[in-house]
Scaffold this motif. Sequence first.
Motif, PDB file in Angstrom:
ATOM      1  N   ALA A 332      -3.344  30.752  19.526  1.00 27.32           N
ATOM      2  CA  ALA A 332      -2.698  32.079  20.095  1.00 27.32           C
ATOM      3  C   ALA A 332      -1.480  32.209  19.602  1.00 27.32           C
ATOM      4  O   ALA A 332      -1.059  33.360  19.289  1.00 27.32           O
ATOM      5  CB  ALA A 332      -2.643  31.591  21.498  1.00 27.32           C
ATOM      6  N   ASN A 333      -1.022  31.300  19.022  1.00 27.54           N
ATOM      7  CA  ASN A 333       0.484  31.459  18.560  1.00 27.54           C
ATOM      8  C   ASN A 333       0.384  31.986  16.958  1.00 27.54           C
ATOM      9  O   ASN A 333       1.140  32.950  16.636  1.00 27.54           O
ATOM     10  CB  ASN A 333       1.425  30.033  18.206  1.00 27.54           C
ATOM     11  CG  ASN A 333       2.706  30.093  17.500  1.00 27.54           C
ATOM     12  OD1 ASN A 333       3.536  30.872  18.038  1.00 27.54           O
ATOM     13  ND2 ASN A 333       2.598  29.429  16.348  1.00 27.54           N
ATOM     14  N   GLU A 334      -0.519  31.385  16.229  1.00 27.22           N
ATOM     15  CA  GLU A 334      -0.931  32.098  14.869  1.00 27.22           C
ATOM     16  C   GLU A 334      -1.215  33.735  15.017  1.00 27.22           C
ATOM     17  O   GLU A 334      -0.728  34.378  14.291  1.00 27.22           O
ATOM     18  CB  GLU A 334      -1.970  31.532  14.156  1.00 27.22           C
ATOM     19  CG  GLU A 334      -1.791  30.090  13.510  1.00 27.22           C
ATOM     20  CD  GLU A 334      -2.775  29.668  12.848  1.00 27.22           C
ATOM     21  OE1 GLU A 334      -3.435  30.181  12.263  1.00 27.22           O
ATOM     22  OE2 GLU A 334      -2.911  28.244  12.705  1.00 27.22           O
ATOM     23  N   GLN A 335      -2.034  33.881  16.044  1.00 24.39           N
ATOM     24  CA  GLN A 335      -2.190  35.138  16.222  1.00 24.39           C
ATOM     25  C   GLN A 335      -1.071  36.216  16.555  1.00 24.39           C
ATOM     26  O   GLN A 335      -0.974  37.244  16.125  1.00 24.39           O
ATOM     27  CB  GLN A 335      -3.265  35.548  17.245  1.00 24.39           C
ATOM     28  CG  GLN A 335      -3.993  36.828  17.546  1.00 24.39           C
ATOM     29  CD  GLN A 335      -4.839  37.282  16.087  1.00 24.39           C
ATOM     30  OE1 GLN A 335      -5.428  36.526  15.435  1.00 24.39           O
ATOM     31  NE2 GLN A 335      -4.493  38.864  15.953  1.00 24.39           N
ATOM     32  N   ALA A 336      -0.385  35.710  17.666  1.00 25.42           N
ATOM     33  CA  ALA A 336       0.904  36.133  17.783  1.00 25.42           C
ATOM     34  C   ALA A 336       1.870  36.526  16.837  1.00 25.42           C
ATOM     35  O   ALA A 336       2.413  37.677  16.791  1.00 25.42           O
ATOM     36  CB  ALA A 336       1.424  35.927  19.226  1.00 25.42           C
ATOM     37  N   VAL A 337       2.081  35.655  16.018  1.00 23.93           N
ATOM     38  CA  VAL A 337       3.036  35.629  15.165  1.00 23.93           C
ATOM     39  C   VAL A 337       2.640  36.460  13.968  1.00 23.93           C
ATOM     40  O   VAL A 337       3.387  37.688  13.426  1.00 23.93           O
ATOM     41  CB  VAL A 337       3.360  34.244  14.478  1.00 23.93           C
ATOM     42  CG1 VAL A 337       4.099  34.459  13.155  1.00 23.93           C
ATOM     43  CG2 VAL A 337       3.951  33.343  15.388  1.00 23.93           C
ATOM     44  N   ALA A 338       1.131  36.768  13.739  1.00 19.50           N
ATOM     45  CA  ALA A 338       0.760  37.728  12.622  1.00 19.50           C
ATOM     46  C   ALA A 338       0.727  38.967  13.221  1.00 19.50           C
ATOM     47  O   ALA A 338       1.309  39.874  12.358  1.00 19.50           O
ATOM     48  CB  ALA A 338      -0.951  37.342  12.574  1.00 19.50           C
ATOM     49  N   ASP A 378     -10.613  27.780  18.778  1.00 15.75           N
ATOM     50  CA  ASP A 378      -9.512  28.699  17.837  1.00 15.75           C
ATOM     51  C   ASP A 378      -9.927  30.009  17.881  1.00 15.75           C
ATOM     52  O   ASP A 378      -9.038  30.997  18.130  1.00 15.75           O
ATOM     53  CB  ASP A 378      -9.577  27.873  16.650  1.00 15.75           C
ATOM     54  CG  ASP A 378      -8.966  28.487  15.500  1.00 15.75           C
ATOM     55  OD1 ASP A 378      -7.690  28.182  15.420  1.00 15.75           O
ATOM     56  OD2 ASP A 378      -9.099  29.518  14.742  1.00 15.75           O
ATOM     57  N   GLN A 379     -11.215  30.371  17.596  1.00  9.98           N
ATOM     58  CA  GLN A 379     -11.322  31.643  17.465  1.00  9.98           C
ATOM     59  C   GLN A 379     -11.316  32.495  18.934  1.00  9.98           C
ATOM     60  O   GLN A 379     -10.938  33.616  18.791  1.00  9.98           O
ATOM     61  CB  GLN A 379     -12.995  32.064  16.925  1.00  9.98           C
ATOM     62  CG  GLN A 379     -13.376  33.328  16.552  1.00  9.98           C
ATOM     63  CD  GLN A 379     -12.590  33.917  15.439  1.00  9.98           C
ATOM     64  OE1 GLN A 379     -12.133  33.301  14.680  1.00  9.98           O
ATOM     65  NE2 GLN A 379     -12.585  35.201  15.585  1.00  9.98           N
ATOM     66  N   TRP A 380     -11.769  31.813  19.974  1.00  7.42           N
ATOM     67  CA  TRP A 380     -11.539  32.333  21.232  1.00  7.42           C
ATOM     68  C   TRP A 380      -9.969  33.174  21.518  1.00  7.42           C
ATOM     69  O   TRP A 380      -9.957  33.977  21.946  1.00  7.42           O
ATOM     70  CB  TRP A 380     -12.248  31.667  22.208  1.00  7.42           C
ATOM     71  CG  TRP A 380     -11.829  32.283  23.558  1.00  7.42           C
ATOM     72  CD1 TRP A 380     -12.733  32.950  24.443  1.00  7.42           C
ATOM     73  CD2 TRP A 380     -10.707  31.895  24.590  1.00  7.42           C
ATOM     74  NE1 TRP A 380     -12.004  33.302  25.530  1.00  7.42           N
ATOM     75  CE2 TRP A 380     -10.805  32.609  25.669  1.00  7.42           C
ATOM     76  CE3 TRP A 380      -9.502  31.232  24.274  1.00  7.42           C
ATOM     77  CZ2 TRP A 380      -9.944  32.569  26.649  1.00  7.42           C
ATOM     78  CZ3 TRP A 380      -8.596  31.073  25.345  1.00  7.42           C
ATOM     79  CH2 TRP A 380      -8.946  31.822  26.522  1.00  7.42           C
ATOM     80  N   ALA A 381      -9.318  32.093  21.102  1.00  4.01           N
ATOM     81  CA  ALA A 381      -7.916  32.163  21.644  1.00  4.01           C
ATOM     82  C   ALA A 381      -7.321  33.645  20.476  1.00  4.01           C
ATOM     83  O   ALA A 381      -6.471  34.263  21.149  1.00  4.01           O
ATOM     84  CB  ALA A 381      -7.147  31.105  21.121  1.00  4.01           C
ATOM     85  N   ARG A 382      -7.728  33.499  19.304  1.00  2.00           N
ATOM     86  CA  ARG A 382      -7.293  34.386  18.359  1.00  2.00           C
ATOM     87  C   ARG A 382      -7.821  35.939  19.061  1.00  2.00           C
ATOM     88  O   ARG A 382      -7.250  36.993  19.049  1.00  2.00           O
ATOM     89  CB  ARG A 382      -7.935  34.524  16.963  1.00  2.00           C
ATOM     90  CG  ARG A 382      -7.281  33.223  16.432  1.00  2.00           C
ATOM     91  CD  ARG A 382      -8.092  33.002  15.158  1.00  2.00           C
ATOM     92  NE  ARG A 382      -7.421  31.596  14.487  1.00  2.00           N
ATOM     93  CZ  ARG A 382      -6.423  31.194  13.879  1.00  2.00           C
ATOM     94  NH1 ARG A 382      -5.566  32.431  13.485  1.00  2.00           N
ATOM     95  NH2 ARG A 382      -6.038  29.995  13.450  1.00  2.00           N
ATOM     96  N   GLU A 383      -9.041  36.205  19.209  1.00  2.00           N
ATOM     97  CA  GLU A 383      -9.478  37.297  19.947  1.00  2.00           C
ATOM     98  C   GLU A 383      -8.936  37.636  21.174  1.00  2.00           C
ATOM     99  O   GLU A 383      -8.853  38.793  21.561  1.00  2.00           O
ATOM    100  CB  GLU A 383     -11.338  37.110  19.913  1.00  2.00           C
ATOM    101  CG  GLU A 383     -11.948  36.929  18.689  1.00  2.00           C
ATOM    102  CD  GLU A 383     -13.186  36.606  18.906  1.00  2.00           C
ATOM    103  OE1 GLU A 383     -13.703  36.349  19.883  1.00  2.00           O
ATOM    104  OE2 GLU A 383     -14.160  36.301  17.897  1.00  2.00           O
TER     105      GLU A 383
END
Length: 396
Positions: A332-338, A378-383
């Motif tokens: 979630a952090n990676e996705q939010a930062v991106a 991991d994938q669920w959190a990104r989505e």
Amino acid sequence: MKAITLLGSTGSIGTQTLDIVENYPEKFRVVGLAAGKNIPLLAAQIRQFRPEIVAIAQADVFPQLLSQLKEAIADLSPQPIILIGKEGVVEVARYGDAETVVTGIVGCAGLLPTMAAIKAGKNIALANKETLIAGAPVVLPLMEKHGVDLFPADSEHSAIFQCLQGIPPGSLHKIILTASGGAFRDLPVEKLPEVTVKDALKHPNWSMGQKITIDSATLMNKGLEVIEAHYLFGLDYDHIEIVIHPQSIIHSLIELVDTSVLAQLGLPDMRLPLLYALSYPDRIATNWERLNLVKSGDLTFREPDHHKYPCMQLAYAAGRAGGTMPAVLNAANEQAVALFLKGGISFLEIAEMIEKTCDRHTTEHNLQPELEDILYADQWARETVAAMAGSPDMAF
């Protein structure tokens, strides 16, 4: 001479590792390199260090990258083996006679190649936090099974590792992780709604990649390091502490059961922990600038502001929850930062989206995950984060 493979060769960790190899050619040789898409730099690295095998992680998405690299090194003989995509990076990680693999790939993308290297019996110089944060439930048993060592290559955990040398078992009482405070350490919390990407990327002490620089601004980097320290050194979360140390001279400390406190000091230079991870248990003489305590002046400390840095508490909560929750926090952090770096969300929305995602995961939380469970989480959190931001097609 130690043979090494480097994952993430064109990033900050990668270029500093190769700087060490360049300066100590009698100590290290490069077996393999894996990079993302910076073909000019990768080609220059291949010319200089002559690896046997190379992977371009994004060449399966951008086929032109492969042709560009082949053209750039067409005159070399012998030619390295060139692979593409995530599978190519995994193959590089387990290839040949490399004794140590430096994992400099940012994010959870480093998990699978690290596991491949472990299965191949290679030691790990760990510069990828997510390997343990997301993958500890599967990575640690795998390391034990294959009898490999893991050497921390970031400054904080290297400092702890160095301080622990010669300490009797059972003597460690507390770990104290130092944090620079990032780009906004001296900015009033009321000003945070106004900050821009450019502001957040102005780290006062360290030269790092964009993602880790934003993590430093939110202090999520320190929260992630708390989880990593828990897995590396076996202390519970009540005995891992964060303090703000603006000068970044003391890289972390340990407190022993008799109240003694040991610290590792040095100038802010990522090459030092990288060198120690590669040379352990030896120390290699360098001609780098040396720490002068008189010139350094005052060394100060203060308690972090939890209102200003909510990501710290999110990380402690995820670490205590265990199982798949740290993987969800990290992704979630990676996705939010991106998304923040692309202008899709504001700075303060980074923590908000991480918290909402972790809350939603509570019902699916798996305390004893297998690799497939971690990758799914991991994938669920990104989505989930991408959907919250209204950009479901931007799940990285």
